[in-house]
Design a protein around this motif. Structure first.
Motif, PDB file in Angstrom:
ATOM      1  N   PRO A 139     -30.738 -16.818   9.661  1.00  0.00           N
ATOM      2  CA  PRO A 139     -30.153 -17.913   8.820  1.00  0.00           C
ATOM      3  C   PRO A 139     -28.784 -17.831   8.747  1.00  0.00           C
ATOM      4  CG  PRO A 139     -30.879 -15.839   7.696  1.00  0.00           C
ATOM      5  CD  PRO A 139     -31.210 -15.630   9.106  1.00  0.00           C
ATOM      6  N   VAL A 144     -28.931 -22.563   1.029  1.00  0.00           N
ATOM      7  CA  VAL A 144     -29.182 -23.979   1.621  1.00  0.00           C
ATOM      8  C   VAL A 144     -28.619 -25.163   0.488  1.00  0.00           C
ATOM      9  CG1 VAL A 144     -31.279 -25.431   1.843  1.00  0.00           C
ATOM     10  CG2 VAL A 144     -31.290 -22.811   2.323  1.00  0.00           C
ATOM     11  N   TYR A 164     -28.451 -26.511   8.623  1.00  0.00           N
ATOM     12  CA  TYR A 164     -29.894 -26.188   9.022  1.00  0.00           C
ATOM     13  C   TYR A 164     -30.545 -27.559   9.550  1.00  0.00           C
ATOM     14  CZ  TYR A 164     -29.887 -21.636   6.847  1.00  0.00           C
ATOM     15  OH  TYR A 164     -29.461 -20.465   6.344  1.00  0.00           O
ATOM     16  N   GLU A 187     -41.890 -31.556   9.463  1.00  0.00           N
ATOM     17  CA  GLU A 187     -41.621 -30.291  10.403  1.00  0.00           C
ATOM     18  C   GLU A 187     -42.277 -30.245  11.504  1.00  0.00           C
ATOM     19  OE1 GLU A 187     -41.932 -25.400   9.922  1.00  0.00           O
ATOM     20  OE2 GLU A 187     -43.075 -26.551   8.307  1.00  0.00           O
ATOM     21  N   ASP A 199     -38.993 -24.062  16.817  1.00  0.00           N
ATOM     22  CA  ASP A 199     -38.323 -23.173  15.936  1.00  0.00           C
ATOM     23  C   ASP A 199     -38.579 -21.744  16.553  1.00  0.00           C
ATOM     24  OD1 ASP A 199     -37.205 -21.303  13.589  1.00  0.00           O
ATOM     25  OD2 ASP A 199     -39.095 -21.715  12.705  1.00  0.00           O
ATOM     26  N   LEU A 204     -37.312 -20.321   9.923  1.00  0.00           N
ATOM     27  CA  LEU A 204     -36.460 -21.313   9.478  1.00  0.00           C
ATOM     28  C   LEU A 204     -36.959 -22.784   9.343  1.00  0.00           C
ATOM     29  CD1 LEU A 204     -33.239 -20.257  11.200  1.00  0.00           C
ATOM     30  CD2 LEU A 204     -33.611 -20.103   8.664  1.00  0.00           C
ATOM     31  N   THR A 253     -36.307 -20.701   3.133  1.00  0.00           N
ATOM     32  CA  THR A 253     -35.170 -20.441   3.829  1.00  0.00           C
ATOM     33  C   THR A 253     -34.130 -19.637   2.877  1.00  0.00           C
ATOM     34  OG1 THR A 253     -35.300 -22.550   4.752  1.00  0.00           O
ATOM     35  CG2 THR A 253     -33.217 -21.351   4.989  1.00  0.00           C
ATOM     36  N   GLU A 254     -33.934 -19.647   1.784  1.00  0.00           N
ATOM     37  CA  GLU A 254     -33.301 -18.971   1.036  1.00  0.00           C
ATOM     38  C   GLU A 254     -33.792 -17.461   0.850  1.00  0.00           C
ATOM     39  OE1 GLU A 254     -29.603 -18.250  -0.974  1.00  0.00           O
ATOM     40  OE2 GLU A 254     -30.149 -19.748   0.247  1.00  0.00           O
ATOM     41  N   ARG A 257     -32.650 -15.699   4.153  1.00  0.00           N
ATOM     42  CA  ARG A 257     -31.332 -15.264   3.979  1.00  0.00           C
ATOM     43  C   ARG A 257     -31.225 -14.041   3.243  1.00  0.00           C
ATOM     44  NH1 ARG A 257     -26.576 -15.884   1.170  1.00  0.00           N
ATOM     45  NH2 ARG A 257     -27.594 -16.654  -0.834  1.00  0.00           N
ATOM     46  N   SER A 284     -44.626 -21.504   8.308  1.00  0.00           N
ATOM     47  CA  SER A 284     -43.435 -20.756   8.268  1.00  0.00           C
ATOM     48  C   SER A 284     -43.241 -20.113   6.830  1.00  0.00           C
ATOM     49  CB  SER A 284     -42.493 -21.980   8.349  1.00  0.00           C
ATOM     50  OG  SER A 284     -42.557 -22.613   9.629  1.00  0.00           O
ATOM     51  N   VAL A 288     -42.396 -15.984   6.423  1.00  0.00           N
ATOM     52  CA  VAL A 288     -41.254 -15.439   5.603  1.00  0.00           C
ATOM     53  C   VAL A 288     -41.875 -14.689   4.418  1.00  0.00           C
ATOM     54  CG1 VAL A 288     -39.656 -16.006   3.902  1.00  0.00           C
ATOM     55  CG2 VAL A 288     -39.894 -17.517   5.962  1.00  0.00           C
ATOM     56  N   ASP A 528     -36.935  -9.956  11.023  1.00  0.00           N
ATOM     57  CA  ASP A 528     -36.464 -11.542  10.980  1.00  0.00           C
ATOM     58  C   ASP A 528     -34.698 -11.439  11.589  1.00  0.00           C
ATOM     59  OD1 ASP A 528     -35.033  -9.834   9.268  1.00  0.00           O
ATOM     60  OD2 ASP A 528     -35.121 -11.029   7.600  1.00  0.00           O
TER      61      ASP A 528
END
Length: 529
Positions: A139, A144, A164, A187, A199, A204, A253-254, A257, A284, A288, A528
């Protein structure tokens, strides 16, 4: 008793013009509709003010109903697969009591965005020209951006900026909608004819813009890739997202990160849990979530999530995540003297990664995983072949250089290993676990000053309530001197843990030590990069 005149249009009292068949009201300037009201004797208790109050109540009720009718949204059980108005998105979030903060405006733009072309192909080409392409292996070190923030960021920089795929696809979708084109974010898992997953991280996500013919429903007429610069693209595996699911992708995504930068599971876990409320079917997001759970010590739950992600999308990235856990389990078995079971898991992991490479021969992360397995099996020549392949495919992946460093250590070349680790840190300076890996290698190379610097950086990144545990880990791994003489916080030692014999936690990319955890401690595994 006297006679009064009131306008039937505005309800104001007035004195009509003499000899006028249809007197004009001096308030609203309209003719006709005069109501003649005879004043009733005061003793009957009537007062014209009450009539005005009733009229105001009626008018107010009408206004209230009008406002209510204009703002009430008819909600479906599942948000529809079409562009949502801002009030619709807010209504769905409010109904489900989901708070997403600034990402509620993820798809919103000002009413008039100037300076951008109208066509999808032209927008995609310009966005690609103003953004930089990077490895998608980790990330970015910032939050984001919403669609509005993404456009503002590109406008504010003369040079190309790192964005991104999600941010570019969202901004492009919002631009097209503002120009009257029906567009959605999609996606992509695999492009047609590709020899690697879109990806590589599996977390991500790779996002494009799906465009529909005017007035048409059903499948999109075209997909455009603003991040990769490929213009209109053919996809072999794709999912068009609802607007609520775009918000979920931003939250996921956040969360990724956050966990990569500080290991703060207490902050990352609520983010990804909220994202899953909006999009429980995202492989995805499930990946995560599993990664955050592993970092937080929830291994059993993480395994369930990894398996759920693989069932939703049985592709290379999700297979590699499970293989990582297999390798870690093999290391634990080996540590506990169960060599036969460990060898069986190593063999299964090798077979699984080989299958991934056979399907996606240009998947750099898979070659890197195979190199890790070969190093763990003390097969350095085979490891080197896979490392060279991975470097050709993904030279900007920080994990690549950590594994190269382990290869150099296996060859007793600590100086070369230190150079590789410094390169890894330069690529991902905000990763606390990578900093600790670098510190260990640099200490072995005799660069104590750089080792202490990296330990200090890692300590600053982790949340305060985690620093005591990290300090214990560092002292066991590298000795008290690695802390640079900094005072230690008060630590309550677990009497069941023998600190002198405990082994350090595994950090993926360190195949020379495949042990998962300290005895009696929660599982820690870098998943990750």
């Amino acid at each position: 008793m006297s006679t009064k005149y009131f306008c039937a249009h505005c309800d104001k009292e007035f004195v009509p013009e003499e000899a006028a068949a249809k007197p004009r009201c001096p308030q609203c300037m309209r003719r006709g509709g005069v109501e003649v009201v005879k004043e009733i004797a005061p003793e009957r208790g009537s007062n014209h003010s009450w009539m005005l109050i009733v009229a105001l109540l009626i008018v107010a009720g009408g206004i209230g109903y009008g406002v209510y009718s204009a703002t009430t949204v008819t909600l479906e059980e599942t948000p529809p697969l079409r562009p949502l108005e801002p009030r619709e998105l807010s209504a769905y979030l409010e109904r489900d009591q989901i708070r997403v903060g600034a990402y509620e405006s993820m798809m919103m733009l000002p009413s008039d965005v100037a300076g951008w072309p109208d066509g999808a192909a032209e927008i995609a080409a310009r966005m690609h020209g103003e953004s930089s392409t990077w490895s998608l292996e980790l990330p970015l070190p910032r939050e984001v951006l919403t669609a509005d923030q993404t456009l503002a960021t590109m406008d504010a920089h003369e040079e190309r900026v790192a964005l991104y795929p999600l941010e570019l696809a969202t901004a492009m979708t919002a631009l097209l909608r503002e120009r009257g084109t029906n567009a959605m974010v999609a996606e992509v898992w695999e492009f047609e004819g590709a020899r690697a997953p879109a990806d590589p991280s599996g977390m991500l996500g790779y996002f494009v813009t799906a465009v529909y013919e005017q007035g048409a429903s059903g499948e999109p007429s075209a997909y455009f890739d603003p991040w990769g610069g490929r213009g209109e693209v053919k996809v072999s595996s794709v999912r068009v997202l609802r607007d609520t699911e775009v918000v979920a992708a931003a939250l996921g995504t956040e969360a990724m990160r956050t966990i990569a930068r500080s290991g703060d599971g207490t902050k990352a876990l609520p983010m990804v849990e909220t994202a899953l409320l909006l999009d429980p079917g995202s492989p995805s997001l499930r990946t995560v979530n599993a990664t955050v759970l592993v970092e937080s010590g929830g291994v059993a739950e993480a395994l369930t999530e990894f398996d759920a992600a693989r069932q939703l999308r049985p592709d290379g990235p999700r297979q590699l995540k499970l293989t990582q856990l297999q390798l870690a389990q093999a290391g634990m078995l080996e540590m506990n003297g169960q060599q036969d079971r460990a060898d069986a898991l190593f063999s299964d992991a090798h077979s699984a990664v080989a299958e991934v490479i056979e399907k996606w021969p240009r998947y750099g992360r898979a070659h890197l995983m195979l190199a890790t397995i070969h190093l763990g099996l003390e097969e350095p020549e085979r490891a080197r072949v896979e490392l060279e392949a991975a470097e050709t495919l993904s030279p900007d992946a920080p994990m690549l250089w950590t594994v190269w460093a382990q290869y150099d250590l296996a060859q007793s070349d600590s100086v070369a290993a230190a150079v590789k680790m410094k390169r890894a840190v330069a690529l991902d300076p905000e990763n606390w676990q990578l900093r600790l890996q670098a510190a260990r290698v640099l200490q072995g190379a005799g660069d104590d000053e750089a080792a202490v610097e990296n330990v200090g950086a890692a300590m600053r990144m982790v949340p305060p309530d985690k620093r005591a545990d990290v300090r214990q880990f560092v002292e066991r791994m590298m000795g008290p001197g690695a802390l640079g003489g900094a005072p230690a916080p008060a630590i309550e030692e677990d009497p069941d843990v023998d600190l002198d014999s405990a082994d350090p936690a595994l950090m993926l990319g360190d195949p020379s030590n495949l042990r998962l955890r300290d005895p009696g401690q929660s599982l820690k595994l870098e998943l990750d990069d």
